[in-house]
Motif scaffolding. Structure first.
Motif, PDB file in Angstrom:
ATOM      1  N   LEU A 179       0.825  -1.203   0.000  1.00  0.00           N
ATOM      2  CA  LEU A 179       0.000   0.000   0.000  1.00  0.00           C
ATOM      3  C   LEU A 179       0.865   1.261   0.000  1.00  0.00           C
ATOM      4  O   LEU A 179       0.542   2.253  -0.660  1.00  0.00           O
ATOM      5  N   LEU A 180       1.965   1.210   0.748  1.00  0.00           N
ATOM      6  CA  LEU A 180       2.870   2.364   0.754  1.00  0.00           C
ATOM      7  C   LEU A 180       3.542   2.551  -0.602  1.00  0.00           C
ATOM      8  O   LEU A 180       3.697   3.680  -1.088  1.00  0.00           O
ATOM      9  N   ILE A 181       3.942   1.423  -1.218  1.00  0.00           N
ATOM     10  CA  ILE A 181       4.631   1.503  -2.509  1.00  0.00           C
ATOM     11  C   ILE A 181       3.685   2.012  -3.590  1.00  0.00           C
ATOM     12  O   ILE A 181       4.087   2.792  -4.476  1.00  0.00           O
ATOM     13  N   ASN A 182       2.413   1.556  -3.518  1.00  0.00           N
ATOM     14  CA  ASN A 182       1.434   1.949  -4.543  1.00  0.00           C
ATOM     15  C   ASN A 182       0.786   3.305  -4.254  1.00  0.00           C
ATOM     16  O   ASN A 182      -0.084   3.743  -5.007  1.00  0.00           O
ATOM     17  N   HIS A 183       1.162   3.902  -3.148  1.00  0.00           N
ATOM     18  CA  HIS A 183       0.606   5.196  -2.787  1.00  0.00           C
ATOM     19  C   HIS A 183       1.109   6.270  -3.755  1.00  0.00           C
ATOM     20  O   HIS A 183       2.204   6.163  -4.309  1.00  0.00           O
ATOM     21  N   GLU A 184       0.294   7.304  -3.952  1.00  0.00           N
ATOM     22  CA  GLU A 184       0.696   8.431  -4.802  1.00  0.00           C
ATOM     23  C   GLU A 184       0.919   9.666  -3.941  1.00  0.00           C
ATOM     24  O   GLU A 184      -0.033  10.190  -3.345  1.00  0.00           O
ATOM     25  N   PRO A 185       2.128  10.161  -3.795  1.00  0.00           N
ATOM     26  CA  PRO A 185       3.354   9.559  -4.342  1.00  0.00           C
ATOM     27  C   PRO A 185       3.782   8.341  -3.522  1.00  0.00           C
ATOM     28  O   PRO A 185       3.397   8.219  -2.355  1.00  0.00           O
ATOM     29  N   PRO A 186       4.584   7.431  -4.085  1.00  0.00           N
ATOM     30  CA  PRO A 186       5.026   6.226  -3.364  1.00  0.00           C
ATOM     31  C   PRO A 186       5.830   6.595  -2.119  1.00  0.00           C
ATOM     32  O   PRO A 186       6.643   7.515  -2.138  1.00  0.00           O
ATOM     33  N   ILE A 187       5.542   5.844  -1.054  1.00  0.00           N
ATOM     34  CA  ILE A 187       6.287   6.027   0.203  1.00  0.00           C
ATOM     35  C   ILE A 187       7.282   4.878   0.316  1.00  0.00           C
ATOM     36  O   ILE A 187       6.904   3.731   0.554  1.00  0.00           O
ATOM     37  N   THR A 188       8.513   5.185   0.101  1.00  0.00           N
ATOM     38  CA  THR A 188       9.541   4.129   0.074  1.00  0.00           C
ATOM     39  C   THR A 188      10.628   4.351   1.115  1.00  0.00           C
ATOM     40  O   THR A 188      11.654   3.671   1.079  1.00  0.00           O
ATOM     41  N   SER A 189      10.419   5.259   2.036  1.00  0.00           N
ATOM     42  CA  SER A 189      11.466   5.526   3.032  1.00  0.00           C
ATOM     43  C   SER A 189      11.659   4.327   3.945  1.00  0.00           C
ATOM     44  O   SER A 189      10.711   3.616   4.282  1.00  0.00           O
ATOM     45  N   TYR A 190      12.900   4.141   4.336  1.00  0.00           N
ATOM     46  CA  TYR A 190      13.247   3.003   5.202  1.00  0.00           C
ATOM     47  C   TYR A 190      12.552   3.124   6.554  1.00  0.00           C
ATOM     48  O   TYR A 190      12.099   2.128   7.119  1.00  0.00           O
ATOM     49  N   THR A 191      12.418   4.344   7.065  1.00  0.00           N
ATOM     50  CA  THR A 191      11.784   4.565   8.369  1.00  0.00           C
ATOM     51  C   THR A 191      10.313   4.157   8.342  1.00  0.00           C
ATOM     52  O   THR A 191       9.809   3.514   9.272  1.00  0.00           O
ATOM     53  N   ALA A 192       9.602   4.505   7.269  1.00  0.00           N
ATOM     54  CA  ALA A 192       8.185   4.166   7.156  1.00  0.00           C
ATOM     55  C   ALA A 192       7.991   2.655   7.080  1.00  0.00           C
ATOM     56  O   ALA A 192       7.069   2.101   7.697  1.00  0.00           O
ATOM     57  N   ARG A 193       8.878   1.979   6.358  1.00  0.00           N
ATOM     58  CA  ARG A 193       8.768   0.523   6.237  1.00  0.00           C
ATOM     59  C   ARG A 193       9.021  -0.155   7.591  1.00  0.00           C
ATOM     60  O   ARG A 193       8.333  -1.113   7.954  1.00  0.00           O
ATOM     61  N   ILE A 194      10.006   0.342   8.324  1.00  0.00           N
ATOM     62  CA  ILE A 194      10.287  -0.224   9.650  1.00  0.00           C
ATOM     63  C   ILE A 194       9.109   0.028  10.583  1.00  0.00           C
ATOM     64  O   ILE A 194       8.709  -0.850  11.371  1.00  0.00           O
ATOM     65  N   LEU A 195       8.515   1.212  10.497  1.00  0.00           N
ATOM     66  CA  LEU A 195       7.383   1.539  11.352  1.00  0.00           C
ATOM     67  C   LEU A 195       6.189   0.624  11.060  1.00  0.00           C
ATOM     68  O   LEU A 195       5.524   0.135  11.989  1.00  0.00           O
ATOM     69  N   VAL A 196       5.913   0.377   9.784  1.00  0.00           N
ATOM     70  CA  VAL A 196       4.833  -0.532   9.398  1.00  0.00           C
ATOM     71  C   VAL A 196       5.097  -1.935   9.927  1.00  0.00           C
ATOM     72  O   VAL A 196       4.206  -2.612  10.451  1.00  0.00           O
ATOM     73  N   LEU A 197       6.349  -2.366   9.821  1.00  0.00           N
ATOM     74  CA  LEU A 197       6.709  -3.714  10.297  1.00  0.00           C
ATOM     75  C   LEU A 197       6.477  -3.833  11.804  1.00  0.00           C
ATOM     76  O   LEU A 197       5.877  -4.803  12.280  1.00  0.00           O
ATOM     77  N   VAL A 198       6.951  -2.861  12.568  1.00  0.00           N
ATOM     78  CA  VAL A 198       6.834  -2.918  14.031  1.00  0.00           C
ATOM     79  C   VAL A 198       5.371  -2.896  14.458  1.00  0.00           C
ATOM     80  O   VAL A 198       4.939  -3.684  15.318  1.00  0.00           O
ATOM     81  N   ILE A 199       4.571  -2.010  13.850  1.00  0.00           N
ATOM     82  CA  ILE A 199       3.161  -1.899  14.225  1.00  0.00           C
ATOM     83  C   ILE A 199       2.402  -3.170  13.847  1.00  0.00           C
ATOM     84  O   ILE A 199       1.631  -3.721  14.652  1.00  0.00           O
ATOM     85  N   CYS A 200       2.620  -3.662  12.631  1.00  0.00           N
ATOM     86  CA  CYS A 200       1.894  -4.844  12.154  1.00  0.00           C
ATOM     87  C   CYS A 200       2.231  -6.075  12.993  1.00  0.00           C
ATOM     88  O   CYS A 200       1.336  -6.772  13.469  1.00  0.00           O
ATOM     89  N   TYR A 201       3.524  -6.310  13.188  1.00  0.00           N
ATOM     90  CA  TYR A 201       3.925  -7.479  13.971  1.00  0.00           C
ATOM     91  C   TYR A 201       3.478  -7.333  15.428  1.00  0.00           C
ATOM     92  O   TYR A 201       3.047  -8.303  16.065  1.00  0.00           O
ATOM     93  N   GLY A 202       3.614  -6.130  15.979  1.00  0.00           N
ATOM     94  CA  GLY A 202       3.231  -5.915  17.375  1.00  0.00           C
ATOM     95  C   GLY A 202       1.755  -6.189  17.612  1.00  0.00           C
ATOM     96  O   GLY A 202       1.390  -6.865  18.583  1.00  0.00           O
TER      97      GLY A 202
END
Length: 409
Positions: free
Chosen positions: A67-90
């Motif tokens: 969803l972040l990658i397909n967002h307009e504009p694409p969100i590809t920052s490393y911080t955003a990806r880590i944040l999504v991972l931590v929230i989703c797994y948590g």
């Protein structure tokens, strides 16, 4: 170890990827087995569950990352990806911890059988294969031709697998609880049946005791020394059985103690008791016989394993204090006793179908709002049962009660 394993091998063909995923499961299995006090079957059971939950968490996390990658504009920052991972797994791991917490065995071991482990492994393998088949064999009709469809199918399959494994676990735990309750109920009924048989046997002992006066008449008239000695030996045996009777103020306790005492006499076990039987008026006969029958059976079984008869010792005490009934069983032991969650772990080979004697004691205590505590120190095992006495006005501190009955054999 898993992170290093996959970071160092970013590009693998299908065969190597399967081998590395197998290695990941084995690492999880070994980690759980070494760090938790469980047997290898239980560790494998938890590892399979953990692996499928991890697969599902990874699938969901990747869905949000898309969803972040397909967002307009694409969100590809490393911080955003880590944040999504931590929230989703948590969030997901918290949910799974919560739902499995209510169906976790109270005992340390889950006691997974080989057949159950094979079934569980088959479920885990089927889920893993179906969820990753689209990556291993691209172009299959059921997965579509687009990566998004493959990811969606993988997430749905993993979700179905997690639901199936949870259902399997819940059904297994419910069946185990029903089996334990049935086993405890059977023990309660068996103990009560033994009590009724023992009551009849004690009546026969009383008849024999009253017959002794007739034996004395015969003995006085007997001139043959050999026959007279034979009569005397028989009288000694009858008197020994009669002396084994206990007078505690409660007929159920008297019967159970008497039969256990007779058994102890035959096997060189010394048993002493200080019991105020009048304190048990609020309990029904089946529960009383279950507590004393099972607790004494457990102690006697332990004593029969001791070679020296001088060390075969059992003490029983029952008194009241501050409106609580306190029942204490103590017996000497040699070797080691492994205490589980409040009760000793059975040493019998088939642990899944043993150890219900003391569980039935715990069941009866909890029925009356009480609790059971087991401890061991200096080669003495202590089983303490604490039960509140309903009518406090009739409860008296029996520590100095003259009605206490004491017997030693």
């Amino acid at each position: 170890m898993q992170s290093a394993l996959f970071c160092l091998t970013p590009h693998l063909n299908n065969i190597l990827w399967i081998l590395f995923m197998t290695a990941a499961v084995l690492i999880m299995w070994g980690f759980i087995y070494l760090c938790a006090e469980v047997n290898w079957r239980d560790a494998a059971y938890y590892a399979i569950r953990s692996f499928i939950i991890a697969e599902f968490a990874a699938s969901c996390e990747w869905q949000f990352e898309l969803l972040l990658i397909n967002h307009e504009p694409p969100i590809t920052s490393y911080t955003a990806r880590i944040l999504v991972l931590v929230i989703c797994y948590g969030i997901l791991f918290t949910i799974f911890d919560f739902v499995y917490y209510h169906y976790h065995p109270k005992e340390k071991d889950a006691l997974i059988t080989t057949g159950e482990l094979i079934s569980y492994a088959f479920i885990g393998l089927a889920v893993f294969v179906m969820s990753n088949l689209g990556f291993i064999v691209p172009g299959l009709p059921i997965y579509g031709n687009y990566s998004d469809q493959i990811y969606n199918a993988r997430t749905l399959v993993d979700l179905s697998g997690v639901a199936i494994m949870y259902t399997y676990h819940v059904q297994r735990m419910n069946m185990r609880i029903r089996y334990e309750l049935d086993s405890v109920q059977n023990i309660l009924h068996n103990q009560y049946a033994q009590y009724k048989q023992a009551r009849d046997a004690i009546e026969m002992i009383n008849y024999k005791y009253h017959d002794l006066k007739h034996h004395i008449i015969v003995l006085r008239a007997e001139e043959n020394t050999e026959k007279r000695n034979e009569y005397l030996n028989q009288m000694d045996a009858d008197l020994l059985n009669y002396e084994a009777q206990n007078k505690t103020g409660n007929t159920i306790i008297d019967v159970v103690l008497t039969m256990k005492t007779i058994y102890c006499q035959k096997h060189g076990i010394t048993i002493t008791s200080v019991i105020d039987g009048t304190l048990f008026k609020f309990m029904n006969a089946m529960d009383i016989s279950s507590i004393f029958g099972n607790a004494l059976d457990n102690a006697i079984e332990c004593e029969t394993k001791i070679a020296s008869k001088e060390k075969r010792l059992i003490h029983v005490n029952a008194h009241s204090r501050k409106n609580f009934l306190i029942i204490l069983f103590e017996n000497y032991y040699e070797g080691e006793i492994h205490l589980g969650t409040g009760l000793p772990v059975t040493t019998k080979a088939d642990s899944q179908f043993h150890g219900y004697g003391l569980k039935s004691v715990q069941y009866v205590a909890q029925k009356y709002g009480g609790a059971v505590d087991a401890s061991a120190s200096d080669h003495w095992f202590h089983l303490k049962i604490l039960i509140p006495i309903p009518d406090s006005s009739t409860a008296t501190d029996s520590d100095n009660n003259s009605k206490n009955s004491r017997s030693s054999f």
